[in-house]
Motif scaffolding. Structure first.
Motif, PDB file in Angstrom:
ATOM      1  N   THR A   1      -8.158  13.791  -6.872  1.00  0.00           N
ATOM      2  CA  THR A   1      -8.086  12.153  -7.550  1.00  0.00           C
ATOM      3  C   THR A   1      -8.155  11.373  -6.610  1.00  0.00           C
ATOM      4  O   THR A   1      -7.062  11.007  -4.921  1.00  0.00           O
ATOM      5  N   LEU A   2      -8.785  10.090  -6.650  1.00  0.00           N
ATOM      6  CA  LEU A   2      -8.375   8.769  -5.765  1.00  0.00           C
ATOM      7  C   LEU A   2      -6.356   7.696  -5.837  1.00  0.00           C
ATOM      8  O   LEU A   2      -6.245   7.896  -7.093  1.00  0.00           O
ATOM      9  N   PRO A   3      -6.309   7.498  -4.982  1.00  0.00           N
ATOM     10  CA  PRO A   3      -5.503   6.996  -4.740  1.00  0.00           C
ATOM     11  C   PRO A   3      -5.121   5.763  -5.279  1.00  0.00           C
ATOM     12  O   PRO A   3      -6.131   5.398  -4.729  1.00  0.00           O
ATOM     13  N   MET A   4      -3.715   5.639  -4.990  1.00  0.00           N
ATOM     14  CA  MET A   4      -3.982   4.295  -5.412  1.00  0.00           C
ATOM     15  C   MET A   4      -3.836   3.156  -4.674  1.00  0.00           C
ATOM     16  O   MET A   4      -2.313   3.948  -4.326  1.00  0.00           O
ATOM     17  N   ILE A   5      -4.110   2.033  -5.131  1.00  0.00           N
ATOM     18  CA  ILE A   5      -3.427   1.132  -3.278  1.00  0.00           C
ATOM     19  C   ILE A   5      -3.477  -0.378  -3.828  1.00  0.00           C
ATOM     20  O   ILE A   5      -3.957  -0.312  -5.108  1.00  0.00           O
ATOM     21  N   ASP A   6      -2.548  -1.336  -3.449  1.00  0.00           N
ATOM     22  CA  ASP A   6      -2.017  -2.479  -4.206  1.00  0.00           C
ATOM     23  C   ASP A   6      -3.328  -3.578  -3.455  1.00  0.00           C
ATOM     24  O   ASP A   6      -3.615  -3.205  -2.573  1.00  0.00           O
ATOM     25  N   MET A   7      -3.868  -4.097  -4.187  1.00  0.00           N
ATOM     26  CA  MET A   7      -4.598  -5.607  -4.269  1.00  0.00           C
ATOM     27  C   MET A   7      -4.285  -6.395  -3.240  1.00  0.00           C
ATOM     28  O   MET A   7      -3.065  -7.362  -3.448  1.00  0.00           O
ATOM     29  N   PRO A   8      -4.893  -6.092  -1.944  1.00  0.00           N
ATOM     30  CA  PRO A   8      -4.554  -7.871  -1.101  1.00  0.00           C
ATOM     31  C   PRO A   8      -4.857  -8.880  -1.723  1.00  0.00           C
ATOM     32  O   PRO A   8      -5.364  -9.292  -2.473  1.00  0.00           O
ATOM     33  N   ALA A   9      -3.939 -10.024  -1.237  1.00  0.00           N
ATOM     34  CA  ALA A   9      -4.238 -11.514  -1.634  1.00  0.00           C
ATOM     35  C   ALA A   9      -5.524 -12.007  -0.451  1.00  0.00           C
ATOM     36  O   ALA A   9      -5.355 -12.120   0.158  1.00  0.00           O
TER      37      ALA A   9
END
Length: 265
Positions: A107-115
């Motif tokens: 499964t694809l890992p979840m990452i934080d959306m950058p600003a």
């Protein structure tokens, strides 16, 4: 029993003790060889590139213990395959040796959306690359921040920094195109709710600036506008103009106020 031992010469008892000791040691060593499989070796087969399930089944059938040591994600490799093994392929090891596997996640890992908002497009593209995200659709909107990101969205919805997105997601950007010489008539927002006014301003490429609320306003979006700056008409009753990318300020009330007819001409 003790008479049987003491009734014999000392050297006989000593010899018997030595034989017994040697027998015990020999039996112990044989058991150790049997337990540790001394002298029995296997060649570790290569399972790199195979599916994790198939690799585990194959290694176990060859007499190896298998432990998944790590699960990582490499977007250039097929999901669910073995990326690395330890001991290395073709190594010679004792039977029952444990093989440790590093596998690619399913499964694809979840990452934080950058600003990205407020940053130049060039810098935003570099941030996307480092964050394992890709550029989706780009559109341009009149704004004094020429070449800068005005809005970031995912799947058609604006997304704030810190929100979770899947690895490799496409992020759409709205880029400022600068102010032009084009002029449009100042739209009339008097009598509209803030939500309705936003739609009108978006259609004209004008931004909503300050929202000055009267006492009692609890839901800004549903509040009514009774004053705007700039006005639709000037003091000399001539139409005012505004450029796309500029802003308008509004004053709102929880109830519809009497609208000055001169502002609607």
């Amino acid at each position: 029993m003790f008479k049987f031992i003491t009734g014999r010469p000392f050297w006989v008892n000593l010899l018997a003790a030595i034989v017994l000791f040697i027998t015990i040691i020999a039996v112990f060593l044989q058991l150790l060889v049997w337990i540790t499989h001394h002298g029995k070796y296997l060649t570790v087969p290569s399972v790199v590139g195979q599916s994790t399930e198939k690799a585990i089944s194959f290694l176990e059938s060859k007499g190896f213990e298998v432990i998944i040591q790590d699960s990582v994600f490499v977007d250039t490799a097929q999901r669910g395959i073995v990326l690395k093994q330890l001991p290395d392929p073709n190594s010679t090891v004792k039977i029952n040796r444990t093989v440790f596997l590093t596998v690619n996640r399913m499964t694809l890992p979840m990452i934080d959306m950058p600003a990205l908002e407020g940053k130049t497009l060039t810098f935003a593209l570099e941030i996307l690359r480092r964050s394992h995200l890709v550029l989706g659709d780009t559109s341009y909107k009149a704004d004094f921040m020429k070449g800068s990101v005005l809005n970031q969205s995912f799947n058609g919805n604006r997304i704030t920094s810190g929100a979770k997105v899947p690895w490799g997601s496409r992020i759409d950007l709205v880029i400022g195109s600068g102010l032009t010489d084009e002029r449009i008539l100042v739209p009339s927002l008097i009598g509209l709710t803030v939500a309705e006014a936003r739609m009108v301003l978006d259609e004209n490429g004008v931004y909503l600036g300050a929202i000055l609320a009267d006492a009692g306003v609890t839901d800004t979006a549903a509040a009514f506008i009774y004053r705007q700056n700039p006005d639709k008409m000037s003091d000399s009753k001539l139409p005012n103009y505004i450029r796309p990318g500029q802003v308008m300020d509004i004053w709102v009330s929880p109830i519809m106020k009497v609208i000055d007819s001169t502002l609607q001409q």
